[in-house]
Design an enzyme around this catalytic site. Structure first.
Site, mmCIF file in Angstrom:
data_model
loop_
_atom_site.group_PDB
_atom_site.id
_atom_site.type_symbol
_atom_site.label_atom_id
_atom_site.label_comp_id
_atom_site.label_asym_id
_atom_site.label_seq_id
_atom_site.Cartn_x
_atom_site.Cartn_y
_atom_site.Cartn_z
ATOM 1 N N ASN A 176 0.860 -1.188 0.000
ATOM 2 C CA ASN A 176 0.000 0.000 0.000
ATOM 3 C C ASN A 176 0.890 1.229 0.000
ATOM 4 O OD1 ASN A 176 -2.899 -1.031 0.393
ATOM 5 N ND2 ASN A 176 -1.674 -2.230 1.843
ATOM 6 N N GLU A 177 1.137 1.730 -1.182
ATOM 7 C CA GLU A 177 2.058 2.852 -1.349
ATOM 8 C C GLU A 177 1.375 4.168 -0.985
ATOM 9 O OE1 GLU A 177 5.018 2.256 -1.656
ATOM 10 O OE2 GLU A 177 5.582 0.873 -3.249
ATOM 11 N N PRO A 178 2.157 5.258 -0.834
ATOM 12 C CA PRO A 178 1.574 6.559 -0.510
ATOM 13 C C PRO A 178 0.376 6.876 -1.402
ATOM 14 C CG PRO A 178 3.945 6.709 -0.458
ATOM 15 C CD PRO A 178 3.629 5.320 -0.906
ATOM 16 N N SER A 180 -2.560 5.505 -0.631
ATOM 17 C CA SER A 180 -3.540 4.447 -0.357
ATOM 18 C C SER A 180 -4.561 4.916 0.678
ATOM 19 C CB SER A 180 -2.840 3.197 0.187
ATOM 20 O OG SER A 180 -2.009 2.657 -0.795
ATOM 21 N N THR A 195 10.411 2.038 -3.787
ATOM 22 C CA THR A 195 10.194 0.617 -3.490
ATOM 23 C C THR A 195 10.887 -0.248 -4.534
ATOM 24 O OG1 THR A 195 8.072 1.133 -2.503
ATOM 25 C CG2 THR A 195 8.382 -1.148 -3.211
#
Ligand code: F6R
Length: 644
Positions: A176-178, A180, A195
């Protein structure tokens, strides 16, 4: 406020009991800091095993949410050990993994499917039908249904009893990347650049890292009844601080965990190092003013106020939570002079001691005048990258300097470099079978970085000869250069073996044969594959085994950094200045390592070449000393003494 404690020996209490200690006013997530990650991982494994056994006793299934990555590896090792030695059964366990790269075949060694089987499932008695991992091999139009079904399955089991998490440097949990959302569910997402950079070394190149992944959502994770997040190392310190102390924000998705009632972060000292209570404990409450802490606080205050030490005033100390320090030390005037001298005494142009000098305020002993020295270098270039200037001085000052290259470093040479040497070899000897094979192998797959026994051999030799170029340039005999080729490294892949007795014995026998007065070792533990840590452990274990030998009473150990990060000024016990000419000599010595220049295989997330990093770090250290009001040097190498 209840004081926070470091847990060293939690033999008898579980960390959940230890968790009665309150967090400081800055912290919004319960966390426990361990001295090191191995012990912490064992305790986490014990909590998971406890859940499994409780459920078994009640004849219920235990639903575990699992993570991959480097952080949980020790936890899985311990669970496997508990299964093998303490009859921990996984028969009642159902697992749901957080994520999988997309696209990704199950058989691919980089897949999380492969990772989980390799580290856990292949070694325990879990039923295959109870294993759930998002699938990276779906067709695009199958993904949505798969994700909905994944959520339904978790629900059908009554939700996750326990969720194990790591944290990415973007603040992701799962993938869940920025950006999300708090209520997000299992879905396909796009991976952040950072990432992908972090994953690049294991994929042998950024361009090979998939751009997307399927991940459980934040909402899915947060419904777990218990969450434990693991974070190790200084690399994670800043995101850990943001997550625990910052405000909840989709820009750091892990902050959503602040709203979960039963979450614990398990940290090692590196990962916790930027939390206010460790970084600037005087801002949190009363603290014990040890010499180390005073040094840290003074350097911090100079930085904050942009003043040199001798210009700090009582008001500066009082305004910044250091009243108790002033009360202890008298006045700013006395304290400033004391700290100025402390820092001044760390500087020396005589890293192995100055002959016939009063050494009471010098970092090293004056005697014996000529010392025997071993510089341990984890890879075949850390010696010159991290302490090339000091190495040069030690040789110039007439000491008996040995260099021990701990690993072959063979996997970090690119195939086109190996091809170049093989082609030269073939020109000279057209019948040489090894060179022929290498040329064939590399030409058959010009775009790929792969390894074969022949390639590894030539790559290892390339690094050896580059190293000899550098050590000859600095001025030591080849007989003083030792290529240890520690076996833990020799897997031919990024994934290395654990440190073994054979590794420690090799290091031990070198130390015992040289009986050094000084050992230099890399305390620079942020390299992408963790080789520096294993290399350091091999030395520390060897020292532990032989510390009662009489010669060890005269042996001092100094830790250097430089390739991956640098000591903070407050941590430095010895700073060795370099003149502009010495900086250039160091640069030349690093240039001998040509295979590690101009597009390095394992660059990490710092785009600067190694010589640039080293030079900039050394110049920065000198600048920081100057700003504190000390002498103005071109550059400085920094060392911390390790006491055993
Ligand atoms: C892995 C996962 C990720 C990792 C995170 C940290 O399944 O979901 O969130 O936990 O990227 O990775 P490491 O542990 O390798 O630092």
């Amino acid at each position: 406020m209840v004081a926070k404690v470091h847990f060293k020996n939690l033999e008898d209490i579980s960390y959940r009991e230890a968790g009665i200690f309150e967090n400081t006013r800055y912290e919004k997530i319960h966390n426990i800091v361990f001295d090191e990650s191995n012990r912490a991982s064992e305790i986490v494994a014990r909590e998971i095993a406890g859940f499994m056994r409780d459920k078994q006793a009640r004849n219920e299934k235990c639903i575990l949410g699992l993570a991959t990555g480097s952080s949980p590896i020790r936890v899985y090792e311990e669970l496997v050990r508990l299964h093998k030695n303490e009859r921990l059964s996984f028969k009642n366990v159902v697992t749901f993994n957080l994520d999988e790269y997309y696209p990704m075949e199950k058989e691919n060694e980089q897949s999380y499917h492969y990772f989980m089987h390799d580290h856990l499932f292949n070694h325990v008695d879990i039923l295959p039908e109870n294993i759930h991992i998002p699938r990276g091999d779906l067709k695009p139009d199958e993904i949505l249904d798969f994700c909905i079904d994944y959520e339904k399955k978790i629900k059908a089991y009554g939700g996750l009893d326990f969720q194990l998490l790591g944290i990415g440097r973007t603040g992701h949990i799962g993938f869940n990347e920025p950006g999300s959302h708090n209520s997000s569910r299992t879905r396909l997402i796009t991976l952040d650049y950072l990432t992908r950079t972090d994953a690049a070394p294991s994929f042998l190149g950024l361009e090979k890292v998939p751009k997307r992944a399927i991940t459980m959502g934040i909402g899915t994770v947060k419904e777990a009844k218990r969450i434990v997040l693991l974070a190790w190392g200084e690399n994670k310190a800043s995101v850990v601080k943001e997550t625990i102390e910052g405000t909840i924000s989709s820009q750091v998705p892990a902050t959503y965990l602040q709203g979960h009632k039963n979450t614990t972060f398990i940290l090692d000292q590196g990962a916790a190092s930027m939390l206010t209570q460790y970084h600037t404990p005087w801002k949190v409450g009363p603290c014990e003013w040890t010499e180390d802490l005073i040094r840290r606080a003074t350097v911090w205050l100079c930085d904050l106020t942009s003043k040199s030490i001798l210009k700090l005033t009582d008001k500066d100390y009082n305004d910044n939570g250091m009243e108790s320090l002033l009360a202890q030390e008298g006045s700013a005037y006395d304290l400033n002079i004391k700290m100025f001298n402390v820092l001044q005494h760390t500087i020396t142009g005589w890293p192995a001691g100055k002959p016939n000098a009063d050494d009471s305020n010098r970092p090293e002993r004056a005697t014996p005048e000529k010392k025997r020295i071993i510089i341990f270098s984890p890879h075949p270039d850390d010696d010159v990258i991290s302490m090339g200037g000091t190495f040069d001085r030690l040789v110039d000052q007439g000491h008996d300097v040995h260099v021990a290259f701990q690993t072959s470093g063979n996997i970090a040479v690119s195939n086109h470099d190996a091809l170049k040497f093989a082609e030269v070899g073939l020109e000279l000897n057209p019948d040489n079978a090894v060179f022929k094979k290498i040329v064939e192998q590399v030409k058959a797959k010009p775009e790929e970085e792969f390894n074969t026994p022949e390639l590894l051999k030539v790559k290892g030799f390339i690094r050896q000869k580059e190293s000899l170029g550098a050590t000859r340039y600095v001025g030591i005999n080849d007989t003083n250069v030792h290529f240890l080729n520690l076996p833990f490294y020799e897997t031919g892949t990024v994934k290395k073996n654990a440190l073994g007795v054979a590794d420690v014995n090799i290091v031990k026998s070198l130390i015992t044969s040289i009986k050094p007065h000084q050992i230099y070792a890399a305390g620079d533990l942020a390299d992408p594959h963790g080789t520096h840590k294993v290399a350091l452990d091999s030395i520390l274990q060897a020292i532990e085994d032989i510390k009662s030998e009489p010669f060890m009473n005269d042996c001092w150990v100094w830790l250097y950094r430089g390739a991956w990060h640098e000591w903070g000024i407050h941590e430095i016990d010895m700073a060795v200045p370099m003149s502009p000419d010495q900086v250039l000599r160091k640069r030349k010595a690093i240039f001998f390592h040509q295979s590690q220049k101009d597009g390095v295989m394992f660059q990490g997330d710092d785009s600067r070449e190694f010589w640039v990093r080293a030079e900039e770090r050394n110049k920065d250290t000198a600048l920081k000393y100057r700003r504190l009001g000390l002498a103005d040097y071109e550059a400085m190498e920094a060392f911390k003494r390790y006491h055993f």
